[in-house]
Design an enzyme around this catalytic site. Structure first.
Site, PDB file in Angstrom:
ATOM      1  N   ASP A  23      16.906  48.466  42.677  1.00  0.00           N
ATOM      2  CA  ASP A  23      17.522  47.343  41.969  1.00  0.00           C
ATOM      3  C   ASP A  23      17.441  47.598  40.464  1.00  0.00           C
ATOM      4  O   ASP A  23      16.363  47.529  39.880  1.00  0.00           O
ATOM      5  CB  ASP A  23      16.749  46.066  42.372  1.00  0.00           C
ATOM      6  CG  ASP A  23      17.117  44.872  41.521  1.00  0.00           C
ATOM      7  OD1 ASP A  23      18.177  44.909  40.861  1.00  0.00           O
ATOM      8  OD2 ASP A  23      16.339  43.889  41.535  1.00  0.00           O
ATOM      9  N   ASN A  25      19.043  45.874  38.017  1.00  0.00           N
ATOM     10  CA  ASN A  25      19.228  44.745  37.095  1.00  0.00           C
ATOM     11  C   ASN A  25      18.319  43.553  37.397  1.00  0.00           C
ATOM     12  O   ASN A  25      18.534  42.454  36.892  1.00  0.00           O
ATOM     13  CB  ASN A  25      20.704  44.296  37.077  1.00  0.00           C
ATOM     14  CG  ASN A  25      21.156  43.800  38.432  1.00  0.00           C
ATOM     15  OD1 ASN A  25      20.390  43.892  39.411  1.00  0.00           O
ATOM     16  ND2 ASN A  25      22.351  43.257  38.517  1.00  0.00           N
ATOM     17  N   ASP A 205      32.490  53.370  61.012  1.00  0.00           N
ATOM     18  CA  ASP A 205      31.761  52.310  61.706  1.00  0.00           C
ATOM     19  C   ASP A 205      32.443  51.935  63.027  1.00  0.00           C
ATOM     20  O   ASP A 205      33.675  51.831  63.073  1.00  0.00           O
ATOM     21  CB  ASP A 205      31.758  51.084  60.773  1.00  0.00           C
ATOM     22  CG  ASP A 205      30.856  49.978  61.250  1.00  0.00           C
ATOM     23  OD1 ASP A 205      29.635  50.162  61.197  1.00  0.00           O
ATOM     24  OD2 ASP A 205      31.380  48.933  61.674  1.00  0.00           O
ATOM     25  N   GLU A 268      30.844  56.770  64.374  1.00  0.00           N
ATOM     26  CA  GLU A 268      29.824  56.019  65.115  1.00  0.00           C
ATOM     27  C   GLU A 268      30.506  55.596  66.407  1.00  0.00           C
ATOM     28  O   GLU A 268      31.281  54.649  66.431  1.00  0.00           O
ATOM     29  CB  GLU A 268      29.357  54.788  64.327  1.00  0.00           C
ATOM     30  CG  GLU A 268      28.204  54.085  65.026  1.00  0.00           C
ATOM     31  CD  GLU A 268      28.010  52.606  64.633  1.00  0.00           C
ATOM     32  OE1 GLU A 268      26.895  52.101  64.778  1.00  0.00           O
ATOM     33  OE2 GLU A 268      28.988  51.946  64.218  1.00  0.00           O
TER      34      GLU A 268
END
Ligand code: GLC
Length: 559
Positions: A23, A25, A205, A268
């Site tokens: 992260d 920010n 996906d 997948e």
């Protein structure tokens, strides 16, 4: 003794789950600039390809697997400029980058679906998989097709159209209709757009679910607890792995070839191995290809997807026999130039540490195994530092599956299940160091809790400990890269000890033996080797025609 034919042969993919990587920010959520800041971790590890889980615009009900724009970055992850910078940075480090494409469905908040659901004659009406219901009032589902989660029908009522739409996954993820030419062209041009921006390939996906039977033929009642696609009462004959779906794989390949024939497509898909192979094209290996061994200049052209994930290792049994059988199976079914793609971890399934009772030496043995096998390897962020599942009760789940389907399971039972039902548990923040939030974020709260073991299991600590899991991955990745045998063939070596797994890797100029002990005892194996090239235990020896292996450890030897 075969050699690489395509650039991606034998390469190692590293999966970044952006929400939990770093992260930058301080809002408690990982982001693209976070990947930029931490890119050297991936580079130093020694992998070849970075697969980034979805960061596209999305209401995040399924954390990015519910897209509202395939061409924009979700605000919380950054901007398109951050994305371009990240692509350039990864390339400048000599690595490739792969996006994660959700082609089967969008979010129900996608502007296309908001239009489509309005009326049957909306210009986008046919972009999704709608069908009339049955019964006098048309409110009975069109057929017996179930969602992937099997518990319920996959059909969802749409009041505005007085029709049902199909959702393979969750109700808020309506399936697209790839038989509609406009939609198809829109999706293909989106894919070409990213290739033009320099993306080197895509993870696809739930690709096997895209082309459902257009006649809505009911699926067969066919109860099974142990099918490759999971337990079910009704099978998926007409909703998954259809002929049309294999054709889509070929069409997609052709569309990618127009921009970059070297780009890779990894599916997948869930199916028995012979069906899986259909995604790679009709007859990916001709007789001629099988006999022209060792010609590394030849580029082998795949007519369909390049790779399909092999998920058997996700639910491994820690035994030599389990792995021997699987390796034998896939060596037979995926001969060169096909490449097995073994997966131990991803953002959906339990971390491997949970299956070995958090035994570090066993994790080291699995690393040695995975990184010395033939084919493409995937490593999920955190696997390289032996991150564990982070127990989070089902009732607290942010994961929509756990929240919607498993919330009622009593916690004492949930805790006993090796497969984690709450996917949050495998998505907790990456553990960078022993400071606040494991160095993942400066925020007071992180989107998911950090595992309490972060003081000892983290990148910083493990960098400094010579025999840490992290350093083991780094060394193994170097060994894999610098020894040509790992580009060659793999053959299981017979051994009369049931806890020992042995195989040879061989190229034109090198022969290597890998020997692994899966028992809790010291084992002696009668085999003469020239020298030990690498060991995941300092006390392993090769003397007097005998390999002596400590419990749950192994060696790579020059044969
Ligand atoms: C795939 C993803 C999973 C997602 C689902 C629906 O299985 O890996 O995270 O929830 O598809 O898109």
């Amino acid at each position: 003794m075969v050699q690489n034919l395509n650039w991606w042969h034998n390469k190692v993919i590293y999966q970044v789950y952006p929400r939990s990587f770093y992260d930058s920010n301080g809002d408690g959520i990982g982001d693209l600039r976070g990947i930029i800041e931490k890119v050297n971790h991936i580079v130093d590890l020694g992998v070849d390809i970075v697969w980034i889980s979805p960061f596209f615009q999305s209401p995040q009900k399924d954390f990015g697997y519910d897209v509202t724009s395939y061409l924009d970055v979700a605000e919380e992850y950054g901007t398109l400029n951050d994305l371009y910078e990240l692509i350039d940075l990864i390339h400048s480090k000599g690595l490739k980058v792969m996006f994660d494409l959700v082609l089967n469905h969008t979010s129900d908040q996608h502007p296309w679906f908001i239009e489509a659901r309005k009326s049957k004659d909306n210009p986008k009406a046919d972009w999704y998989f709608f069908a009339d219901g049955k019964g006098a009032d048309g409110k009975k589902v069109p057929n017996n097709w179930r969602s992937d989660l099997q518990i319920k029908s996959g059909w969802q009522w749409c009041n505005e159209r007085h029709q049902f739409y199909f959702a393979t996954f969750l109700p808020f993820q309506p399936d697209l209709n790839w038989r509609n030419e406009e939609l198809r062209n829109e999706m293909f041009s989106m894919i070409q757009h990213w290739l033009k921006k320099g993306v080197d390939g895509f993870r696809l996906d739930i690709f096997g679910a895209i082309m459902k039977d257009k006649n809505l033929t009911p699926n067969r009642i066919n109860p099974s607890l142990f099918d490759t696609s999971g337990p079910h009462l009704i099978d998926k004959k007409y909703t998954a792995n259809t002929e049309d779906n294999f054709e889509l794989a070929r069409d997609l390949r052709a569309k990618c070839d127009e921009i970059n024939p070297e780009s890779i497509l990894i599916g997948e898909v869930f199916a028995p191995v012979n069906v899986l192979k259909n995604y790679l094209g009709k007859d990916p290996i001709s007789k001629k290809d099988q006999t022209t061994e060792g010609n590394s200049d030849r580029y082998f052209k795949f007519p369909g997807l390049n790779l399909v994930f092999l998920f058997d290792f996700l639910a491994f049994r820690y035994s030599a026999e389990f792995f021997r059988k699987k390796i034998q199976k896939y060596e037979l079914k995926f001969p060169h130039p096909l490449q097995p793609t073994y997966v131990f971890e991803n953002h959906d399934r339990a971390r491997l540490m949970g299956r070995v009772n958090n035994n570090i030496q066993k994790a080291k043995n699995l690393a040695l195994l995975q990184l010395t096998l033939r084919g493409v390897v995937t490593v999920y962020q955190g696997q390289e530092i032996a991150m564990e599942n982070t127990y989070i009760p089902l009732k607290k789940a942010l994961d929509p599956i756990a929240g919607k389907y498993f919330y009622w399971i009593p916690e004492p039972i949930n805790k006993l299940i090796k497969e984690r039902l709450n996917r949050d548990e495998v998505r907790t923040p990456m553990q960078w160091d022993d400071t606040k939030n494991a160095g993942f974020s400066s925020s007071d709260t992180t989107w998911l809790p950090v595992n309490t073991n972060y003081k000892t299991t983290n990148v910083k600590v493990e960098t400094d400990v010579p025999d840490s899991v992290l350093n083991l991955y780094k060394k193994l990745l170097q060994v894999r890269k610098t020894n040509s045998a790992f580009k060659g063939s793999l053959e299981i070596v017979n051994c009369d000890q049931k806890d020992i797994l042995m195989y040879q890797r061989e190229s034109k100029d090198q022969k290597i033996l890998v020997c692994l002990n899966f028992s809790n005892e010291i084992k002696e194996v009668n085999y003469e080797v020239k020298e030990i090239l690498f060991s995941n235990h300092e006390l392993n020896t090769a003397e007097a025609k005998c390999l002596k292996l400590q419990p749950n450890s192994g060696v790579i030897c020059v044969d």
